[in-house]
Each structure stands twice: as structure tokens, then as C-alpha cells.
Design a protein around this motif. Structure first.
Motif, short mmCIF file in Angstrom:
data_model
loop_
_atom_site.label_atom_id
_atom_site.label_comp_id
_atom_site.label_asym_id
_atom_site.label_seq_id
_atom_site.Cartn_x
_atom_site.Cartn_y
_atom_site.Cartn_z
N ALA A 1 0.64 17.13 10.85
CA ALA A 1 -0.28 17.00 11.87
C ALA A 1 -1.50 16.41 11.69
O ALA A 1 -2.60 16.35 12.03
N GLU A 2 -1.45 15.37 10.71
CA GLU A 2 -2.54 14.56 10.30
C GLU A 2 -2.23 13.22 10.18
O GLU A 2 -0.83 13.00 10.31
N GLY A 3 -3.09 12.19 10.31
CA GLY A 3 -2.58 10.85 10.16
C GLY A 3 -2.41 10.55 8.82
O GLY A 3 -2.96 11.18 7.76
N PRO A 4 -1.75 9.22 8.27
CA PRO A 4 -1.64 8.75 7.00
C PRO A 4 -3.05 8.43 6.64
O PRO A 4 -3.91 7.82 7.30
N PHE B 1 -4.97 6.37 3.04
CA PHE B 1 -4.65 5.56 2.26
C PHE B 1 -4.71 5.97 0.69
O PHE B 1 -5.63 6.94 0.62
N ALA C 1 -1.64 -6.21 9.83
CA ALA C 1 -0.90 -4.97 10.47
C ALA C 1 0.07 -4.29 9.32
O ALA C 1 0.74 -5.15 8.70
N LEU C 2 0.41 -3.10 9.21
CA LEU C 2 1.24 -2.64 8.28
C LEU C 2 2.79 -2.46 8.67
O LEU C 2 2.93 -2.03 10.02
N TYR D 1 0.66 5.18 1.43
CA TYR D 1 -0.19 6.25 2.15
C TYR D 1 0.46 7.67 2.04
O TYR D 1 1.70 7.66 1.78
N PHE E 1 5.64 -0.40 7.61
CA PHE E 1 5.99 0.87 7.01
C PHE E 1 7.35 1.26 6.58
O PHE E 1 8.42 0.83 7.37
N LEU F 1 0.96 -1.26 -0.03
CA LEU F 1 0.23 -0.02 -0.03
C LEU F 1 0.86 1.16 -0.07
O LEU F 1 1.89 1.29 0.53
N LYS G 1 10.14 4.63 5.93
CA LYS G 1 10.34 5.74 6.56
C LYS G 1 9.97 6.87 5.91
O LYS G 1 9.66 8.15 6.43
N PHE H 1 4.17 7.17 2.20
CA PHE H 1 4.71 5.99 3.15
C PHE H 1 4.51 4.73 2.08
O PHE H 1 3.32 4.78 1.81
N LYS I 1 0.66 11.56 3.84
CA LYS I 1 0.53 12.14 5.09
C LYS I 1 0.93 13.47 4.95
O LYS I 1 2.03 14.12 4.59
#
Lengths: 115, 113
Positions: free
Chosen positions: B41-44, B46, B100-101, B36, B103, B34, B105, B89, B38
Motif C-alpha cells: 500500500a505504499e509507493g516504491p 529508493f 525513466a525507470l 527500490y 523495473f 537502482l 518484477k 525492485f 516497496k
């Protein structure tokens, strides 16, 4: 607009203090993941739950970290005692237990600073 | 040990050109990959994914290519837009880990006007 919520958004604490981070997964999701983002390690998995049962917490330092899901609407990540090396952004994600990973939705994160 | 690697921390591309972000992995058990995106100040969030049974998946301006023999995947953005500026990411998962992912860096993409 369903979203994962996390509180607090920012936390500054002193070494040795207890820290509790909370996550409200999207209603209807049955998997919850905790990730930590640091400059050195990037995003790393700490723990995950399916139907509130912990499936894997091998990514967590066991002596100081604990993760729980008291009910389907709340997941908690606790650090006791906290250390400066715990400073990071902690993300919670929730998803549906289906055959792909596309359905993981991330919260905005809790930025933790341990002095 | 980092099982998913993004060796370019940053990339700068002109608006309208192609952005190519690369990712390598080491674990042959990964069967789903996958990307992602980002913002600060936000979450990743999809972006796009690909199963190991495919070698290409396209969604609008975004295409992901998978080369299983090389354990390499790439994300192509064509044409790049200033709003694409973000950290990207790469992530991989396997079925026996509850998806579970794992990732990389991240690669910080800057699209300049």
C-alpha cells in the motif's frame, strides 16, 4: 515533509466508464512519471513529462489513455473508456531533472479496479 | 519484452544472515541501476544505486554489486533485519530516456526472527 500525493487512492468502476487519476508532484520537481503495476507485467512506464511537456508516452495505449500536466502542480492520467484489463495500481513519481535517476519520488499509488 | 529480470519471486532469510537479491538486464545501453524497496500500500522508495562506471556501491548494511560483462547486479543486505521484509525492485535507466525507470518484477524478501 515533501511528498508526492495521488488521488484517489482506490477507484472501483465499471467497464466503459471514464477514470481520472491525479498526481501532485513535489514542489520544485520538473519531471513527472506515470507507472503501472500489474501482476503480469510488474512496474511499467506509461508516460513522462519534463517541465510539463510530454517527452514519451509510448508505454500508453493511445486509443484510451491520455496524460497531461495542466500546470506544474498537477498531473492527470485519464482512461476513457476503461476496460477490466486496466485494473492495476498506478503510480506517479516526480523528480529533478539531473543526471541520475535517484531523485524520483513515488506517490502511494491509485488502485484501480474495472469491473 | 522484459529488459530487467528478477528471476526469484521470493526469498526467505533468517535475521542476522545475509540476503542476496539478484537482477539481470539485457539492454547494454543502461548506465544507471537502482534498487527500490516497496511495502504494501505504499509507493516504491529508493534504496541504493550504482553507476555503470563502478562495480560496487555501499551504504550501511546495503551493498550493490554490478557485473557489466554478465549484465548482472545484486543487492546484499548484511545483517538482515525483520524490518527489511518487503518487495525489492531492481531498476535500470539510460540517459536518453529522461532517466525513466525500467523495473524488474520484484523479489519479495521475508526476514524471519
Amino acid at each position: 515533509d515533501a511528498r508526492v500525493t495521488q488521488t484517489p487512492r482506490h477507484k472501483v468502476t465499471e467497464m466503459g466508464q471514464e477514470v481520472t487519476m491525479r498526481c501532485q508532484p513535489i514542489l520544485g520537481h520538473n519531471t513527472v512519471f506515470w507507472y503501472r503495476q500489474t501482476m503480469m507485467q510488474g512496474l511499467e512506464l506509461l508516460a513522462y513529462f519534463r517541465n510539463r511537456a510530454p517527452l514519451d508516452d509510448s508505454g500508453m495505449p493511445k486509443d484510451r489513455f491520455s496524460a497531461e500536466m495542466p500546470d506544474a502542480t498537477l498531473a492527470t492520467l485519464k482512461i476513457q473508456p476503461s476496460e477490466p484489463r486496466d485494473s492495476a495500481v498506478y503510480f506517479c513519481a516526480s523528480g529533478l531533472d539531473v543526471a541520475t535517476a535517484d531523485t524520483q519520488y513515488f506517490g502511494p499509488g491509485t488502485r484501480l479496479t474495472v469491473l | 519484452d522484459q529488459q530487467v529480470k528478477q528471476n526469484s519471486p521470493s526469498l526467505s532469510v533468517q535475521e542476522g544472515r545475509i540476503s542476496i537479491l539478484n537482477c539481470d538486464y539485457t539492454n547494454s545501453m543502461f548506465d544507471y541501476f537502482l534498487w527500490y524497496k516497496k511495502y504494501p500500500a505504499e509507493g516504491p522508495t529508493f534504496l541504493i544505486s550504482i553507476s555503470s562506471i563502478k562495480d560496487k556501491n555501499e551504504d550501511g548494511r546495503f551493498t550493490v554489486f554490478l557485473n557489466k560483462s554478465a549484465k548482472h547486479l545484486s543487492l546484499h543486505i548484511v545483517p538482515s533485519q525483520p524490518g527489511d521484509s518487503a518487495v525489492y525492485f531492481c531498476a535500470a535507466s539510460m540517459p536518453n530516456s529522461g532517466y525513466a525507470l525500467n523495473f524488474g518484477k520484484g523479489t519479495s524478501l521475508l526476514v524471519t526472527p
